[in-house]
Design a protein around this motif. Structure first.
Motif, mmCIF file in Angstrom:
data_model
loop_
_atom_site.group_PDB
_atom_site.id
_atom_site.type_symbol
_atom_site.label_atom_id
_atom_site.label_comp_id
_atom_site.label_asym_id
_atom_site.label_seq_id
_atom_site.Cartn_x
_atom_site.Cartn_y
_atom_site.Cartn_z
ATOM 1 N N MET A 236 0.804 -1.220 0.000
ATOM 2 C CA MET A 236 0.000 0.000 0.000
ATOM 3 C C MET A 236 0.841 1.277 0.000
ATOM 4 O O MET A 236 0.314 2.373 -0.163
ATOM 5 C CB MET A 236 -0.922 -0.003 1.232
ATOM 6 N N LEU A 237 2.146 1.146 0.175
ATOM 7 C CA LEU A 237 3.002 2.320 0.337
ATOM 8 C C LEU A 237 2.986 3.294 -0.840
ATOM 9 O O LEU A 237 3.076 4.513 -0.622
ATOM 10 C CB LEU A 237 4.445 1.876 0.629
ATOM 11 N N PRO A 238 2.878 2.826 -2.104
ATOM 12 C CA PRO A 238 2.804 3.811 -3.202
ATOM 13 C C PRO A 238 1.627 4.776 -3.070
ATOM 14 O O PRO A 238 1.646 5.857 -3.663
ATOM 15 C CB PRO A 238 2.660 2.928 -4.452
ATOM 16 N N GLY A 239 0.619 4.391 -2.283
ATOM 17 C CA GLY A 239 -0.507 5.289 -2.044
ATOM 18 C C GLY A 239 -0.084 6.585 -1.380
ATOM 19 O O GLY A 239 -0.761 7.611 -1.512
ATOM 20 N N LEU A 240 1.062 6.575 -0.686
ATOM 21 C CA LEU A 240 1.568 7.783 -0.051
ATOM 22 C C LEU A 240 2.016 8.815 -1.089
ATOM 23 O O LEU A 240 2.083 10.010 -0.797
ATOM 24 C CB LEU A 240 2.746 7.444 0.871
ATOM 25 N N ILE A 241 2.329 8.333 -2.286
ATOM 26 C CA ILE A 241 2.698 9.237 -3.380
ATOM 27 C C ILE A 241 1.489 9.547 -4.252
ATOM 28 O O ILE A 241 1.239 10.706 -4.616
ATOM 29 C CB ILE A 241 3.811 8.610 -4.242
ATOM 30 N N VAL A 242 0.719 8.505 -4.576
ATOM 31 C CA VAL A 242 -0.404 8.670 -5.503
ATOM 32 C C VAL A 242 -1.513 9.526 -4.893
ATOM 33 O O VAL A 242 -2.122 10.349 -5.584
ATOM 34 C CB VAL A 242 -0.967 7.296 -5.930
ATOM 35 N N THR A 243 -1.774 9.376 -3.603
ATOM 36 C CA THR A 243 -2.880 10.098 -2.977
ATOM 37 C C THR A 243 -2.712 11.624 -3.020
ATOM 38 O O THR A 243 -3.647 12.332 -3.424
ATOM 39 C CB THR A 243 -3.069 9.621 -1.522
ATOM 40 N N PRO A 244 -1.559 12.180 -2.641
ATOM 41 C CA PRO A 244 -1.403 13.640 -2.793
ATOM 42 C C PRO A 244 -1.520 14.103 -4.245
ATOM 43 O O PRO A 244 -2.054 15.183 -4.510
ATOM 44 C CB PRO A 244 0.007 13.894 -2.236
ATOM 45 N N VAL A 245 -1.020 13.292 -5.173
ATOM 46 C CA VAL A 245 -1.146 13.645 -6.590
ATOM 47 C C VAL A 245 -2.613 13.655 -7.007
ATOM 48 O O VAL A 245 -3.060 14.545 -7.749
ATOM 49 C CB VAL A 245 -0.341 12.659 -7.466
ATOM 50 N N ALA A 246 -3.375 12.668 -6.517
ATOM 51 C CA ALA A 246 -4.799 12.604 -6.840
ATOM 52 C C ALA A 246 -5.533 13.835 -6.309
ATOM 53 O O ALA A 246 -6.417 14.389 -6.983
ATOM 54 C CB ALA A 246 -5.415 11.329 -6.256
ATOM 55 N N VAL A 247 -5.172 14.278 -5.106
ATOM 56 C CA VAL A 247 -5.787 15.481 -4.540
ATOM 57 C C VAL A 247 -5.433 16.703 -5.379
ATOM 58 O O VAL A 247 -6.285 17.571 -5.636
ATOM 59 C CB VAL A 247 -5.335 15.673 -3.072
ATOM 60 N N TRP A 248 -4.195 16.788 -5.824
ATOM 61 C CA TRP A 248 -3.765 17.915 -6.661
ATOM 62 C C TRP A 248 -4.533 17.942 -7.980
ATOM 63 O O TRP A 248 -5.020 18.996 -8.401
ATOM 64 C CB TRP A 248 -2.269 17.813 -6.923
ATOM 65 N N LEU A 249 -4.672 16.779 -8.622
ATOM 66 C CA LEU A 249 -5.417 16.715 -9.885
ATOM 67 C C LEU A 249 -6.884 17.063 -9.676
ATOM 68 O O LEU A 249 -7.487 17.809 -10.468
ATOM 69 C CB LEU A 249 -5.278 15.305 -10.492
ATOM 70 N N ALA A 250 -7.469 16.525 -8.584
ATOM 71 C CA ALA A 250 -8.879 16.798 -8.321
ATOM 72 C C ALA A 250 -9.125 18.273 -8.012
ATOM 73 O O ALA A 250 -10.166 18.830 -8.366
ATOM 74 C CB ALA A 250 -9.357 15.924 -7.147
ATOM 75 N N SER A 251 -8.160 18.915 -7.351
ATOM 76 C CA SER A 251 -8.315 20.328 -7.003
ATOM 77 C C SER A 251 -8.365 21.218 -8.241
ATOM 78 O O SER A 251 -8.937 22.312 -8.208
ATOM 79 C CB SER A 251 -7.178 20.773 -6.089
ATOM 80 N N MET A 252 -7.769 20.752 -9.339
ATOM 81 C CA MET A 252 -7.807 21.539 -10.570
ATOM 82 C C MET A 252 -9.091 21.336 -11.357
ATOM 83 O O MET A 252 -9.438 22.154 -12.211
ATOM 84 C CB MET A 252 -6.604 21.146 -11.455
ATOM 85 N N VAL A 253 -9.806 20.247 -11.041
ATOM 86 C CA VAL A 253 -11.038 19.929 -11.767
ATOM 87 C C VAL A 253 -12.265 20.391 -11.007
ATOM 88 O O VAL A 253 -13.209 20.953 -11.588
ATOM 89 C CB VAL A 253 -11.126 18.415 -12.042
ATOM 90 N N LEU A 254 -12.251 20.174 -9.682
ATOM 91 C CA LEU A 254 -13.449 20.475 -8.859
ATOM 92 C C LEU A 254 -13.508 21.950 -8.490
ATOM 93 O O LEU A 254 -12.514 22.654 -8.493
ATOM 94 C CB LEU A 254 -13.400 19.604 -7.597
#
Length: 254
Positions: A236-254
Motif C-alpha cells: 500500500m506504500l505507493p498510495g503515499l505518493i499517488v494520494t497527494p497527486v490525486a488530490v492535486w489533480l482533483a483540485s484543478m477539476v473540482l
C-alpha cells in the motif's frame, strides 16, 4: 543567530532506534513469552490509535478547500491506485526479501531449522519496525519541516517515541528491528531533501492527504500486529505518493 543543521532530526532518530532496539535485544530474553506477546498487543492497539488520529485531517479545512466534499473519495481512489501499483511491484515480497538478505548477512552459525525460524522472526521485525517508524504524520511532516529549515522538533518527539517502541519491538521481534534504521535513514533523509528542495511551496492539502493515507496504512499494520489479519501493508506504500497527486489533480477539476 543559531545555524540550523538540516537533517539533525533524522540523525537523532537513527540513534534513538539503535539504542532502543539494542536495549530490547539485550533484555528481551529475560522477559517471558507472555510479556513479549502482551507488549506487542499493546503496540498494536497503540498503532490503531495513532492511525485514528492520522485520519483527522480528512475533515479539515485544507482538504475541504482543495477538493470539497469529494475528499474521502479522492483519497480512497489514490490509495487504491497506489495499492494496485504496489501489489504489481510486489513491494511486500521485496521488503521481506531485503529483510531475509540482511538477516543472512548479519546472523550466522545456526542449524537450518533454527535459521529458518530466526530468518522469519528477523524479517517480521524488519518489516514491522520499518513501517511503524516510517509510516506516520511525524515522519513526513517532521522530515519535510526539517528540510524546510523549521527545525527538527517534530522528529525529536518522534525519536523519543521510537526509542521506547524499538525497545519493545526488539524484545519481541529481535534484530530485524535494529536493521530498520536503514529504512528510517533512507526515507527520512530523502524527505528532508525533498523539503529542502521544495521550500514553502508544498500545499497543506497534499500533506494532509499523505497523512490520511499513512493513517489507513497504519490501521492495516495495527491489525497485523494484533494477528487479526495479515494485511500486506507494504504493497500500500505507493498510495503515499499517488494520494497527494490525486488530490492535486482533483483540485484543478473540482
Amino acid at each position: 543567530m543559531t545555524t540550523q543543521i538540516i537533517g539533525l532530526g533524522t540523525i537523532v532518530n537513527v540513534i534513538a532506534v539503535l539504542a532502543g532496539s539494542g536495549l530490547g535485544m539485550l533484555f528481551g530474553d529475560r522477559l517471558s513469552a507472555r510479556i513479549r506477546t502482551t507488549v506487542t498487543d499493546a503496540l498494536g492497539l497503540l498503532t490503531l490509535v495513532i492511525a485514528g488520529t492520522s485520519i483527522v485531517p480528512l475533515a479539515g479545512d485544507d482538504l475541504g478547500d482543495a477538493v470539497g466534499s469529494a475528499a474521502t473519495i479522492v483519497i480512497m481512489i489514490g490509495l487504491l491506485l497506489g495499492t494496485i501499483a504496489g501489489s504489481a511491484l510486489k513491494l511486500e515480497d521485496r521488503i521481506a526479501g531485503l529483510g531475509a538478505f540482511l538477516r543472512r548477512r548479519l546472523v550466522r552459525g545456526r542449524d537450518e531449522i533454527d535459521a529458518h525460524k530466526a530468518e522469519a522472526r528477523f524479517v517480521d521485525g524488519f518489516v514491522t519496525a520499518s513501517l511503524i517508524f516510517c509510516v506516520g504524520p511525524l515522519t513526513f511532516l517532521g522530515a519535510i519541516n526539517d528540510g524546510l529549515g523549521r527545525g527538527p522538533d517534530q522528529l525529536l518527539v518522534k525519536s523519543c517515541l521510537d526509542f521506547f517502541a524499538a525497545m519493545a519491538f526488539a524484545a519481541s521481534l529481535g534484530g530485524g528491528v535494529m536493521a530498520s534504521v536503514i529504512t528510517v535513514a533512507v526515507l527520512q533523509g530523502a524527505l528532508t531533501v525533498v523539503g529542502w528542495a521544495l521550500g514553502d511551496v508544498l500545499p497543506l492539502a497534499q500533506i494532509d492527504a499523505l497523512t490520511v493515507a499513512g493513517g489507513v496504512i497504519l490501521g492495516g499494520l495495527g491489525l497485523r500486529l494484533l494477528d487479526i489479519k495479515n494485511v500486506r501493508v507494504a504493497d500500500m506504500l505507493p498510495g503515499l505518493i499517488v494520494t497527494p497527486v490525486a488530490v492535486w489533480l482533483a483540485s484543478m477539476v473540482l
